[in-house]
Every structure is written in structure tokens, then in C-alpha cells.
Design a protein around this motif. Structure first.
Motif, PDB file in Angstrom:
ATOM      1  N   ILE A 162      -2.746   2.193  -6.731  1.00  0.00           N
ATOM      2  CA  ILE A 162      -3.270   0.832  -6.743  1.00  0.00           C
ATOM      3  C   ILE A 162      -3.227   0.312  -8.172  1.00  0.00           C
ATOM      4  O   ILE A 162      -3.808   0.911  -9.082  1.00  0.00           O
ATOM      5  CB  ILE A 162      -4.715   0.787  -6.213  1.00  0.00           C
ATOM      6  N   CYS A 163      -2.536  -0.801  -8.356  1.00  0.00           N
ATOM      7  CA  CYS A 163      -2.457  -1.424  -9.670  1.00  0.00           C
ATOM      8  C   CYS A 163      -2.911  -2.876  -9.544  1.00  0.00           C
ATOM      9  O   CYS A 163      -2.244  -3.690  -8.893  1.00  0.00           O
ATOM     10  CB  CYS A 163      -1.029  -1.360 -10.221  1.00  0.00           C
ATOM     11  N   LEU A 164      -4.045  -3.185 -10.144  1.00  0.00           N
ATOM     12  CA  LEU A 164      -4.611  -4.524 -10.082  1.00  0.00           C
ATOM     13  C   LEU A 164      -4.506  -5.245 -11.423  1.00  0.00           C
ATOM     14  O   LEU A 164      -5.134  -6.273 -11.642  1.00  0.00           O
ATOM     15  CB  LEU A 164      -6.077  -4.438  -9.632  1.00  0.00           C
ATOM     16  N   ALA A 165      -3.728  -4.679 -12.306  1.00  0.00           N
ATOM     17  CA  ALA A 165      -3.604  -5.221 -13.663  1.00  0.00           C
ATOM     18  C   ALA A 165      -2.801  -6.523 -13.663  1.00  0.00           C
ATOM     19  O   ALA A 165      -1.990  -6.777 -12.759  1.00  0.00           O
ATOM     20  CB  ALA A 165      -2.920  -4.199 -14.562  1.00  0.00           C
ATOM     21  N   PRO A 166      -2.993  -7.361 -14.674  1.00  0.00           N
ATOM     22  CA  PRO A 166      -2.163  -8.574 -14.829  1.00  0.00           C
ATOM     23  C   PRO A 166      -0.845  -8.230 -15.527  1.00  0.00           C
ATOM     24  O   PRO A 166      -0.683  -7.149 -16.110  1.00  0.00           O
ATOM     25  CB  PRO A 166      -3.033  -9.473 -15.698  1.00  0.00           C
ATOM     26  N   ASP A 167       0.111  -9.140 -15.453  1.00  0.00           N
ATOM     27  CA  ASP A 167       1.386  -9.033 -16.185  1.00  0.00           C
ATOM     28  C   ASP A 167       2.134  -7.741 -15.884  1.00  0.00           C
ATOM     29  O   ASP A 167       2.635  -7.056 -16.788  1.00  0.00           O
ATOM     30  CB  ASP A 167       1.147  -9.157 -17.694  1.00  0.00           C
ATOM     31  N   ILE A 168       2.218  -7.386 -14.627  1.00  0.00           N
ATOM     32  CA  ILE A 168       2.947  -6.174 -14.243  1.00  0.00           C
ATOM     33  C   ILE A 168       4.441  -6.409 -14.432  1.00  0.00           C
ATOM     34  O   ILE A 168       4.998  -7.399 -13.935  1.00  0.00           O
ATOM     35  CB  ILE A 168       2.663  -5.815 -12.769  1.00  0.00           C
ATOM     36  N   ASP A 169       5.097  -5.482 -15.159  1.00  0.00           N
ATOM     37  CA  ASP A 169       6.542  -5.587 -15.330  1.00  0.00           C
ATOM     38  C   ASP A 169       7.223  -4.390 -14.681  1.00  0.00           C
ATOM     39  O   ASP A 169       6.572  -3.521 -14.089  1.00  0.00           O
ATOM     40  CB  ASP A 169       6.909  -5.708 -16.815  1.00  0.00           C
ATOM     41  N   LEU A 170       8.531  -4.308 -14.802  1.00  0.00           N
ATOM     42  CA  LEU A 170       9.285  -3.241 -14.141  1.00  0.00           C
ATOM     43  C   LEU A 170       9.015  -1.872 -14.748  1.00  0.00           C
ATOM     44  O   LEU A 170       9.215  -0.841 -14.097  1.00  0.00           O
ATOM     45  CB  LEU A 170      10.777  -3.566 -14.162  1.00  0.00           C
ATOM     46  N   ASP A 171       8.565  -1.830 -16.006  1.00  0.00           N
ATOM     47  CA  ASP A 171       8.201  -0.536 -16.602  1.00  0.00           C
ATOM     48  C   ASP A 171       7.025   0.091 -15.849  1.00  0.00           C
ATOM     49  O   ASP A 171       6.980   1.310 -15.656  1.00  0.00           O
ATOM     50  CB  ASP A 171       7.836  -0.723 -18.071  1.00  0.00           C
ATOM     51  N   ASP A 196       8.279 -13.800 -10.320  1.00  0.00           N
ATOM     52  CA  ASP A 196       8.767 -13.496  -8.969  1.00  0.00           C
ATOM     53  C   ASP A 196       9.933 -12.517  -8.980  1.00  0.00           C
ATOM     54  O   ASP A 196      10.145 -11.774  -8.016  1.00  0.00           O
ATOM     55  CB  ASP A 196       9.187 -14.799  -8.270  1.00  0.00           C
ATOM     56  N   VAL A 197      10.711 -12.506 -10.051  1.00  0.00           N
ATOM     57  CA  VAL A 197      11.843 -11.575 -10.141  1.00  0.00           C
ATOM     58  C   VAL A 197      11.335 -10.136 -10.186  1.00  0.00           C
ATOM     59  O   VAL A 197      11.844  -9.236  -9.500  1.00  0.00           O
ATOM     60  CB  VAL A 197      12.703 -11.898 -11.389  1.00  0.00           C
ATOM     61  N   VAL A 198      10.289  -9.903 -11.003  1.00  0.00           N
ATOM     62  CA  VAL A 198       9.683  -8.564 -11.078  1.00  0.00           C
ATOM     63  C   VAL A 198       9.131  -8.166  -9.707  1.00  0.00           C
ATOM     64  O   VAL A 198       9.302  -7.035  -9.245  1.00  0.00           O
ATOM     65  CB  VAL A 198       8.563  -8.537 -12.133  1.00  0.00           C
ATOM     66  N   ALA A 235      10.485  -4.987  -7.723  1.00  0.00           N
ATOM     67  CA  ALA A 235       9.526  -3.885  -7.595  1.00  0.00           C
ATOM     68  C   ALA A 235       9.652  -3.202  -6.237  1.00  0.00           C
ATOM     69  O   ALA A 235       9.652  -1.968  -6.135  1.00  0.00           O
ATOM     70  CB  ALA A 235       8.112  -4.407  -7.810  1.00  0.00           C
ATOM     71  N   VAL A 236       9.775  -4.020  -5.205  1.00  0.00           N
ATOM     72  CA  VAL A 236       9.893  -3.464  -3.852  1.00  0.00           C
ATOM     73  C   VAL A 236      11.156  -2.617  -3.728  1.00  0.00           C
ATOM     74  O   VAL A 236      11.127  -1.508  -3.172  1.00  0.00           O
ATOM     75  CB  VAL A 236       9.899  -4.610  -2.814  1.00  0.00           C
ATOM     76  N   GLN A 237      12.264  -3.107  -4.262  1.00  0.00           N
ATOM     77  CA  GLN A 237      13.532  -2.381  -4.149  1.00  0.00           C
ATOM     78  C   GLN A 237      13.499  -1.079  -4.940  1.00  0.00           C
ATOM     79  O   GLN A 237      14.001  -0.048  -4.486  1.00  0.00           O
ATOM     80  CB  GLN A 237      14.686  -3.275  -4.630  1.00  0.00           C
ATOM     81  N   ILE A 238      12.927  -1.118  -6.129  1.00  0.00           N
ATOM     82  CA  ILE A 238      12.842   0.098  -6.959  1.00  0.00           C
ATOM     83  C   ILE A 238      12.025   1.175  -6.259  1.00  0.00           C
ATOM     84  O   ILE A 238      12.409   2.356  -6.210  1.00  0.00           O
ATOM     85  CB  ILE A 238      12.242  -0.240  -8.338  1.00  0.00           C
ATOM     86  N   LEU A 239      10.882   0.774  -5.711  1.00  0.00           N
ATOM     87  CA  LEU A 239      10.023   1.743  -5.040  1.00  0.00           C
ATOM     88  C   LEU A 239      10.683   2.303  -3.776  1.00  0.00           C
ATOM     89  O   LEU A 239      10.538   3.489  -3.459  1.00  0.00           O
ATOM     90  CB  LEU A 239       8.675   1.104  -4.704  1.00  0.00           C
ATOM     91  N   LYS A 240      11.426   1.462  -3.052  1.00  0.00           N
ATOM     92  CA  LYS A 240      12.143   1.954  -1.871  1.00  0.00           C
ATOM     93  C   LYS A 240      13.175   3.011  -2.256  1.00  0.00           C
ATOM     94  O   LYS A 240      13.395   3.984  -1.528  1.00  0.00           O
ATOM     95  CB  LYS A 240      12.824   0.791  -1.149  1.00  0.00           C
ATOM     96  N   GLN A 241      13.826   2.817  -3.390  1.00  0.00           N
ATOM     97  CA  GLN A 241      14.813   3.797  -3.856  1.00  0.00           C
ATOM     98  C   GLN A 241      14.174   5.152  -4.120  1.00  0.00           C
ATOM     99  O   GLN A 241      14.849   6.180  -4.083  1.00  0.00           O
ATOM    100  CB  GLN A 241      15.494   3.282  -5.128  1.00  0.00           C
ATOM    101  N   HIS A 242      12.872   5.164  -4.388  1.00  0.00           N
ATOM    102  CA  HIS A 242      12.152   6.423  -4.624  1.00  0.00           C
ATOM    103  C   HIS A 242      11.380   6.880  -3.377  1.00  0.00           C
ATOM    104  O   HIS A 242      10.452   7.680  -3.457  1.00  0.00           O
ATOM    105  CB  HIS A 242      11.179   6.260  -5.795  1.00  0.00           C
ATOM    106  N   GLY A 243      11.755   6.338  -2.233  1.00  0.00           N
ATOM    107  CA  GLY A 243      11.167   6.796  -0.973  1.00  0.00           C
ATOM    108  C   GLY A 243       9.819   6.198  -0.636  1.00  0.00           C
ATOM    109  O   GLY A 243       9.111   6.704   0.233  1.00  0.00           O
ATOM    110  N   ILE A 244       9.436   5.121  -1.321  1.00  0.00           N
ATOM    111  CA  ILE A 244       8.144   4.479  -1.045  1.00  0.00           C
ATOM    112  C   ILE A 244       8.410   3.200  -0.260  1.00  0.00           C
ATOM    113  O   ILE A 244       8.862   2.190  -0.809  1.00  0.00           O
ATOM    114  CB  ILE A 244       7.391   4.157  -2.355  1.00  0.00           C
ATOM    115  N   GLU A 245       8.164   3.243   1.046  1.00  0.00           N
ATOM    116  CA  GLU A 245       8.448   2.110   1.918  1.00  0.00           C
ATOM    117  C   GLU A 245       7.259   1.169   2.050  1.00  0.00           C
ATOM    118  O   GLU A 245       7.426  -0.028   2.297  1.00  0.00           O
ATOM    119  CB  GLU A 245       8.848   2.621   3.313  1.00  0.00           C
ATOM    120  N   ASP A 246       6.053   1.710   1.912  1.00  0.00           N
ATOM    121  CA  ASP A 246       4.838   0.919   2.155  1.00  0.00           C
ATOM    122  C   ASP A 246       4.348   0.328   0.837  1.00  0.00           C
ATOM    123  O   ASP A 246       3.644   0.981   0.060  1.00  0.00           O
ATOM    124  CB  ASP A 246       3.759   1.805   2.784  1.00  0.00           C
TER     125      ASP A 246
END
Length: 632
Positions: free
Chosen positions: A573-582, A611-613, A617-628
């Protein structure tokens, strides 16, 4: 004979009764919809969420408001449980929970996280004394509405009968209060779970009917009588001295038989010789007992005594053929032949046995039983409890400098826990926790470490140093924890408690102001209420995902942002502001290192840098097996 082939019956030639099998499957899922082997389709519709507001109740056991009470149980809660670490004990490590709030709403909120996980429920609900309940559910009627609904007033408000049934509402209020709570409590029990429900005489009959509908009559284990007091002289004809504990299983075929501890004082003798030398035993149970009746052909036979004579139980003919009215041994002949060494022959002038000549025998025969064997098999607990008076509970609280008149003795709950034979990690629930006797019982339970969930409404107390019952109950837990920490000989695994309080959701509802639409939209972008913390939101997410509230939660810094890791990677769970791809890549890396079976990730919807991040973000996580991947 026991080895004979059973005879065929007419049913053996029939094909499968598919209707009966389907009804049985429905009954396993929803016991309350089957009455006398038939499905009540109206009740089934309601269980599935289709409610008819003005439908006529068709159960034989019904009351005004029953349908609304069932509907209330199935109406989702819009609340949440806010963590209160500041009033907890050992917040980071304990698995015990104390929850302050209306138990109906709390039980709803716990359904996802604890459905089918509770081994034992003990609860002591308010007895029906005729006073109003503090549980003000929406469907509670006033007396005028009740009389009109039940046909005791006409349309002009005049009494139809000169003897109105006020007592019906007396019972109705209580049934409407308890019914939805029991429906939800049953869902939390494991398949081999069991509930103990402490109740007084006023609602005993209605409680039995209620439990028969919710749990199924076949799952009734027992109705236990408890001597609650002996000194009272209240009452008109009898001084009330007992209350009752209804015991029902979720599935009685899955519930192991109860085992009570064996009383060592019943085994006063010590074996002096042989392979069992030094073991305690008793030899005062006769092999023949006059109360044993019934035609048992393999339990009438001669036994040879030390002087060579042969003895047999009283019978009409001196042979080994069983006839109506003949006495019989407790053991079959095969058991006797295998256990001859356990027989004890005692000379007596009052033997009930006959010798081979039909005369009174010189001996009576007893069986020897060893304490070690008996402890292994256990003994069945009695359905009357004599050692757990109410005053014992109230007096015990004084030990902690607490005053509460209605506390059940923790020893009562500890006893019930012991006969159920709990296993390590089992959860024990009390949703009318009161002064938290159950919490103390769990903390003191020495057989194995278990954990509790106690739920209590903040009901106001008069003439007390505590403002509410929940304040008193929580303080008791703390004082018991401190006392056991200082005085217990053995280290107790968990003396902590994690406290939560029922509140409205941490998320703002969408409630637009049509006069100021632009402001409403801007306000909804940040949908977390401003007075709520990240930890508040964290535990609401745990509830929505159905995760245990006692899961270990680690706080990590990932690429400069705070990330909560629950259940060793089950949830990020990440509730922080300014989340980037890192940050997103860092979460994926943490997941790879922890290797959980399933991973979910939740972000704050307004927390992404752009919105780009958010999209990447969804695509990066899917590549690592995280669908939800979700956002709030």
C-alpha cells in the motif's frame, strides 16, 4: 449378530433422490431456509437478497420484524475500523483484537477477513428484562406501531382486544436485536466451530427456536444448565438460581467429541507390581450393574472366580442365552477374554450375582481402570455446571481494583475452551464482550496459545470511574496483561491487545453540491477525509481485501516514498504523493525478493505524478506477475 449383513430395504432399489440431495446441499449453505425437510422459497429469496417489504412470514417460528432483521444482517456496512495503537498493548506483535462499536456493524466488517475462521464463540448477550436495549437498530417499532402491525389495533387506533399482547413486543424487541447478529456470527465459524450462548430463562425457549433455524436442530450439541447463584431469595414461587448455555455446532459431524479433565482423586490406589507398577488406578466400578437392560446376547456369560466357582448376573435361567429381563455384564465376552487381568474379585455378603447353583454368589466383580488410560481418552463433561457462580466473576474483578456486577467468571469460559480442545492459533470470539472475561480466559489458557476477538458497544456506565463498558473491558485486559506478566510462572505467548474503534469510512462519499458543481468535483479528487491518517486507510484496505487485522505490517521507504508491506508481501500500500515509476519499480523488486503466493498493490488515486505514470505503473507491475492493482 453384529457381523451379520444388514437386510435390504425398499429404498435400496430406488434411484438417487436428486431432489432430496439438492435440498440437503441448500441446507448446508443456508440452514434457515429448510423447515421440516422443505425449502421455504420466500426465505431463500431473502437470503439471496430479494426482499419483499410486505410479505407474510410463513415460518412456524416468526415475529414482527423478522424479515427486516434478516435484511439488516445482509445490508453491507459503510463503516470502517480505525486503529487505536495509543491505547493498545504490544500493537506491533499481538494477535488479540478488541473492537469498540455496535457489534452488528463490526460483525459485518469482519466477514471478509474472518469468514469461516473462528473456532469458538462464547457470548453473553443482554438478558431480556423488559428494558430498552442500547442496540437501537433501525427497524425497532414503538408500541403503537407494534400493536397495529400485529392486528391488536384497528385503523382508528382502537384496541381490538381488551387484553393486548404487550409481552409479544417484549420478545420481539429482543429477537430483532439478536437475530441478525447470530446470522453473521454463524458465518464466521469454522466448519468444525462451536458457539456457546449464555441466556436466562426469559428467552430460553425463543433462543432454542432461533438457533434451530439458524444452525439447524441437528447441530444442537447440548443445553447446559449453570448454577449462577444460590443466595438470592427473589422470585414469587422459586428463587431463580440457574441460567443456560446453548451449545450448537456449525456442523456437528465435523465437531470432535468434547473431553473433560479426569478427576485424579477418583484414582486413589497405586499399582504395586507388574508392568504398570506405580500407576494410579481405581477398582470400584462393578462389571454388572442393574441399570443395564436390553437384549445383548454376547453380554451374558459365566465368569470363573478365584475359588473355582462360576458367577453370572441375575437371570431367569442359568445359561448364556439372553432373555427379556435378564441382567448382563458391561463387557462383551470378547472384551472380557481380552481383559481378564483387569478384573478384581471382592468377597461380599451383598453380591447381586448368582453362582452356578443359582444361589447368591460369594464374590462381586469389579473392573480396574488406570488414570493414564482415562486421561488419554478423557471423560465427557456434564451438562450441568456447579462451580461458576456469578459472584465469582464479580469478586475476581476486585483483584484488579475493578467493579462490575455482571461479569461472568473467566473460569467458565476457560472450562469451555478446555473441553473443545483448541489448537494453537485458534480464534475465540465474544461479540457481547462486556467486562472481557473471555479475553482473560484466553490469556490464561495454558493448553496452547489462542487469540481472541472481543467486541463491545461503548455503553454508558453509571456510578463508575469508567465512562463506558468498553472502557472498563479494555482496562481489564490491560490490568490482566500486567498481572500475568509479573506473576505467571510460565511465559505467556501473547499478553497484548490491538484496539480498533468503529467509525464511518475514511473515504468521502460522492455527494455533489449542484449549486457549486466545480467545487464538488475538485473536492472529490482528494477522496480521503482530511482528519484520517495513513494507518486508518491502511486497515480499511485490509478489511476490504479480507486480510487478517493482526497481519504483520512493515513500513518501508521505496524510492523516497513510504510503502506499507502487509503479510510478507501479500499486500503493498502506497499512499504517498508524487508517485513516480521508480516507486513502482521498487515495489516490484520488493515483491520479487519476498516471493509471496499472491500480491496486491494499492495506490492513492491522486498520488501519481501524472497520468502517464499511472498508466505505466499498471503495465510494469503486470510484467512482474502482479495483476491486482487498485487505487483509492
Amino acid at each position: 449378530m453384529s457381523n451379520s449383513i444388514p437386510p435390504l430395504t425398499p429404498k435400496d432399489g430406488e434411484s438417487k433422490d436428486l431432489v432430496a440431495e439438492n435440498i440437503e446441499r441448500l441446507k448446508q449453505l443456508f440452514p434457515e431456509i429448510v423447515t421440516e425437510g422443505k425449502v421455504d422459497f420466500e426465505a431463500l429469496q431473502e437470503v439471496l437478497g430479494d426482499f419483499k417489504e410486505d410479505s407474510q412470514e410463513r415460518y412456524s417460528f416468526t415475529w414482527n420484524g423478522k424479515s427486516k432483521a434478516r435484511k439488516l444482517a445482509m445490508t453491507p456496512s459503510r463503516g470502517t475500523l480505525r486503529p487505536a495503537p495509543e491505547v493498545s498493548v504490544n500493537w506491533d506483535s499481538t494477535e488479540n483484537l478488541f473492537i469498540e462499536g455496535d457489534n452488528l456493524e463490526v460483525l459485518k466488517l469482519l466477514q471478509r477477513s474472518y469468514h469461516g475462521k473462528v473456532k469458538m464463540i462464547y457470548t453473553d448477550p443482554p438478558y431480556n428484562t423488559g428494558n430498552d436495549f442500547v442496540y437501537e437498530d433501525d427497524f425497532k417499532d414503538n408500541i403503537t406501531n407494534y400493536l397495529k402491525t400485529t392486528g391488536q389495533l384497528d385503523d382508528d387506533g382502537k384496541k381490538v382486544s381488551s387484553n393486548p399482547e404487550y409481552s409479544g413486543r417484549f420478545h420481539t424487541d429482543w429477537l430483532n436485536m439478536i437475530y441478525p447478529r447470530l446470522l453473521l456470527a454463524r458465518e464466521m465459524l469454522k466448519q468444525d466451530g462451536v458457539i456457546f450462548f449464555n441466556i436466562g430463562e426469559e428467552e430460553l425457549h425463543n433462543s432454542i427456536n432461533l438457533f434451530n433455524q439458524i444452525f439447524g436442530e441437528e447441530n444442537r450439541v447440548s443445553i447446559v444448565s449453570r448454577i449462577s447463584k444460590t443466595a438470592s431469595n427473589l422470585g414469587t414461587h422459586f428463587a431463580p438460581s440457574i441460567d443456560y448455555i446453548l451449545c450448537y455446532a456449525k456442523d456437528i459431524t465435523a465437531l470432535e467429541p468434547f473431553k473433560d479433565k479426569v478427576d485424579e482423586t477418583l484414582y486413589p490406589k497405586v499399582e504395586k507390581d507388574g508392568p504398570r507398577k506405580g500407576e494410579k488406578y481405581r477398582d470400584d466400578v462393578a462389571l454388572y450393574q442393574a441399570s443395564l437392560k436390553g437384549l445383548r446376547p454376547n453380554q451374558k456369560y459365566f465368569i470363573e472366580c478365584p475359588d473355582g466357582s462360576k458367577v453370572i448376573p441375575p437371570c431367569s435361567k442359568l445359561d448364556e442365552v439372553m432373555r427379556e429381563g435378564d441382567g448382563r455384564w458391561r463387557w462383551t465376552k470378547d472384551t472380557y477374554l481380552e481383559n481378564k487381568d483387569l478384573l478384581v474379585f471382592k468377597e461380599t455378603s451383598t453380591s447381586p450375582l448368582l453362582n452356578q447353583d443359582g444361589e447368591q454368589a460369594k464374590y462381586n466383580i469389579y473392573t480396574k481402570s488406570y488414570l493414564n488410560d482415562r486421561e488419554e481418552s478423557g471423560t465427557r463433561p456434564r451438562n450441568i455446571l456447579k462451580d461458576y457462580f456469578n459472584r465469582k466473576g464479580a469478586d475476581h474483578l476486585k483483584k484488579y481494583d475493578l467493579d462490575f456486577s455482571f461479569s461472568k467468571p473467566y473460569e467458565l469460559i476457560e472450562f469451555l475452551m478446555s473441553i473443545v480442545e483448541l489448537k494453537k492459533g485458534d480464534i475465540i470470539l465474544d461479540f457481547f464482550a462486556g467486562s472481557c472475561s473471555l479475553a482473560e480466559a484466553v490469556m490464561r489458557y495454558s493448553e496452547c496459545p489462542t487469540k481472541f476477538i472481543c467486541i463491545q458497544l461503548p455503553e454508558e456506565l453509571e456510578k463508575s470511574e469508567f465512562q463506558t463498558v468498553s472502557d472498563l473491558g479494555l482496562e481489564r485486559i490491560k490490568r490482566v496483561s500486567s498481572y500475568l506478566l509479573d506473576s505467571a510462572e510460565d511465559q505467556i505467548e501473547d499478553l497484548g491487545v490491538k484496539v480498533f474503534k468503529l467509525h464511518k469510512s475514511n473515504l468521502k462519499p460522492w455527494d455533489p453540491n449542484f449549486n457549486e458543481v466545480q467545487l464538488s468535483i475538485e473536492d472529490s479528487i482528494e477522496n480521503i477525509k482530511p482528519d484520517r491518517t495513513e494507518q486508518d486507510v491502511l486497515y480499511e484496505i485490509l478489511l476490504k481485501y479480507g486480510l487478517d487485522l493482526s497481519l504483520p505490517i512493515e513500513e518501508k521507504e521505496v524510492a523516497g516514498s513510504k510503502v506499507f508491506v502487509a503479510g510478507a508481501g501479500a499486500l503493498f500500500i502506497c499512499l504517498a504523493p508524487d508517485i513516480d515509476l521508480d516507486v513502482v519499480e521498487g515495489i516490484a523488486k520488493e515483491k520479487e525478493e519476498l516471493e509471496p503466493e499472491l500480491t496486491r498493490v494499492v495506490f492513492r488515486d491522486s498520488g501519481f505524478k501524472d497520468d502517464v505514470v499511472k498508466t505505466n505503473a499498471v503495465q510494469i507491475l503486470k510484467q512482474h506477475g502482479i495483476e491486482d492493482v487498485r487505487s483509492i
